[in-house]
Scaffold this motif. Structure first.
Motif, mmCIF file in Angstrom:
data_model
loop_
_atom_site.group_PDB
_atom_site.id
_atom_site.type_symbol
_atom_site.label_atom_id
_atom_site.label_comp_id
_atom_site.label_asym_id
_atom_site.label_seq_id
_atom_site.Cartn_x
_atom_site.Cartn_y
_atom_site.Cartn_z
ATOM 1 N N LYS A 75 0.934 -1.173 0.102
ATOM 2 C CA LYS A 75 -0.045 0.075 0.016
ATOM 3 C C LYS A 75 0.880 1.340 -0.010
ATOM 4 O O LYS A 75 2.270 1.170 0.415
ATOM 5 N N GLY A 76 0.357 2.457 -0.447
ATOM 6 C CA GLY A 76 0.979 3.521 -0.363
ATOM 7 C C GLY A 76 1.082 4.222 1.104
ATOM 8 O O GLY A 76 0.257 3.885 2.007
ATOM 9 N N PRO A 77 1.956 4.989 1.399
ATOM 10 C CA PRO A 77 1.903 5.708 2.875
ATOM 11 C C PRO A 77 0.948 6.377 3.038
ATOM 12 O O PRO A 77 0.344 7.256 2.603
ATOM 13 N N GLU A 78 0.271 6.254 4.370
ATOM 14 C CA GLU A 78 -0.949 6.799 4.855
ATOM 15 C C GLU A 78 -0.434 7.835 5.862
ATOM 16 O O GLU A 78 0.253 7.672 6.922
ATOM 17 N N LEU A 79 -0.787 9.161 5.856
ATOM 18 C CA LEU A 79 -0.405 10.279 6.935
ATOM 19 C C LEU A 79 -1.030 9.907 8.212
ATOM 20 O O LEU A 79 -2.288 9.693 8.372
ATOM 21 N N LEU A 80 -0.138 9.606 9.238
ATOM 22 C CA LEU A 80 -0.878 9.517 10.790
ATOM 23 C C LEU A 80 -0.844 10.659 11.469
ATOM 24 O O LEU A 80 -1.701 11.123 12.098
ATOM 25 N N MET A 81 0.406 11.363 11.646
ATOM 26 C CA MET A 81 0.525 12.525 12.596
ATOM 27 C C MET A 81 1.411 13.426 11.529
ATOM 28 O O MET A 81 2.289 13.257 10.814
ATOM 29 N N TYR A 82 0.724 14.938 11.953
ATOM 30 C CA TYR A 82 1.682 16.031 11.401
ATOM 31 C C TYR A 82 1.870 17.081 12.463
ATOM 32 O O TYR A 82 0.932 17.613 12.953
ATOM 33 N N THR A 83 3.039 17.329 12.717
ATOM 34 C CA THR A 83 3.311 18.646 13.911
ATOM 35 C C THR A 83 4.390 19.611 13.043
ATOM 36 O O THR A 83 4.900 19.143 12.384
ATOM 37 N N TYR A 84 4.222 20.800 13.659
ATOM 38 C CA TYR A 84 5.093 21.717 13.460
ATOM 39 C C TYR A 84 5.666 22.083 14.593
ATOM 40 O O TYR A 84 5.062 22.026 15.648
ATOM 41 N N SER A 85 7.104 22.244 14.437
ATOM 42 C CA SER A 85 7.880 22.608 15.249
ATOM 43 C C SER A 85 8.009 21.654 16.436
ATOM 44 O O SER A 85 7.630 20.592 16.476
ATOM 45 N N SER A 86 8.559 21.984 17.839
ATOM 46 C CA SER A 86 8.813 21.201 19.049
ATOM 47 C C SER A 86 7.362 20.963 19.558
ATOM 48 O O SER A 86 6.395 21.819 19.460
ATOM 49 N N GLY A 87 7.347 20.024 20.378
ATOM 50 C CA GLY A 87 6.322 19.597 21.262
ATOM 51 C C GLY A 87 5.523 18.245 20.976
ATOM 52 O O GLY A 87 6.094 17.464 20.234
ATOM 53 N N ASN A 88 4.688 18.271 21.783
ATOM 54 C CA ASN A 88 3.648 16.684 21.528
ATOM 55 C C ASN A 88 2.370 17.241 20.854
ATOM 56 O O ASN A 88 1.928 18.099 20.967
#
Lengths: 108, 117
Positions: free
Chosen positions: A42-55
């Motif tokens: 299968k193709g990659p599926e986006l799970l998580m997307y974050t900008y800069s530091s942190g949780n």
């Protein structure tokens, strides 16, 4: 030194365990950090997307970014056999650079 | 997000022939990308295909080998020309739906698994 380092695994853990997946990087200009899940054929599926530091938390998934250490993590709580897949980290400045992926096996 | 389809899903081809891979998106997007994923390797960007301009190729990839078309905002093709066994790989298209100040990341199609004999 490669721009993005990721242990290819495989990583095998029992069902219900907490999984920790990690990547390190060398380019301090990266601002966006992603985790993709890719099932076999299968193709990659986006799970998580974050900008800069942190949780960032989404259900059983938590993404952590530590820009001072150039280290990102993905935690999976209450792991399920359906989480068995390859997990790719990715980072973006003006283009996206991918890690090689970590193969994860959740054992029933 | 975006829903992306690719054709064919897989193919087995003879050395020296060419294969055209199609990528269809369910919404209009400006930026489309073509990647190659070889076994045990990370995703490698082949080229960026923006509608209305020539594709931009990454180092190590050339237009004669990987010609790309982008006739509209929902469709693109990648041709793998004069194939050799070294071209055996998974080829993926992706899109970045966000525009302008709305930053978005890339979403991937299911991939085309190519085997060259």
């Amino acid at each position: 030194q490669k721009e993005v380092e990721q242990d290819p695994g495989p990583l095998s853990v029992p069902e219900g365990a907490i999984v920790s997946l990690n990547c390190t990087y060398s380019n301090s200009a990266f601002q966006y950090f992603m985790w993709y899940r890719q099932y076999s054929r299968k193709g990659p599926e986006l799970l998580m997307y974050t900008y800069s530091s942190g949780n960032k938390e989404d259900g059983r998934f938590t993404a952590q970014v530590d820009k001072s250490s150039k280290y990102i993590s993905l935690f999976i709580r209450d792991s399920q056999p359906s989480d068995s897949a390859t997990y790719l980290c990715a980072m973006e400045d003006d283009k996206i650079i991918f890690g090689k992926g970590t193969r994860l096996h959740i054992l029933p | 997000s975006a829903v992306i389809s690719q054709k064919p899903s897989r193919d087995i081809c003879q050395r020296g022939t060419s294969l055209t891979i199609q990528c269809q998106v369910d919404s209009q997007v400006t930026m489309m990308f073509w990647y190659r994923q070889q076994p045990g390797q990370s995703l490698t960007l082949i080229a960026t295909a923006n509608q209305g301009s020539e594709a931009t190729y990454e180092s190590g990839f050339v237009i004669d080998k990987f010609p790309i078309s982008r006739p509209n905002l929902t469709f693109s093709t990648l041709t793998v020309s004069n194939m050799s066994p070294e071209d055996s790989s998974i080829y993926l298209c992706s899109v970045e739906p966000g525009q302008g100040a709305q930053k978005d990341t890339q979403y991937f199609g299911p991939g085309t698994r190519l085997t060259v004999l």
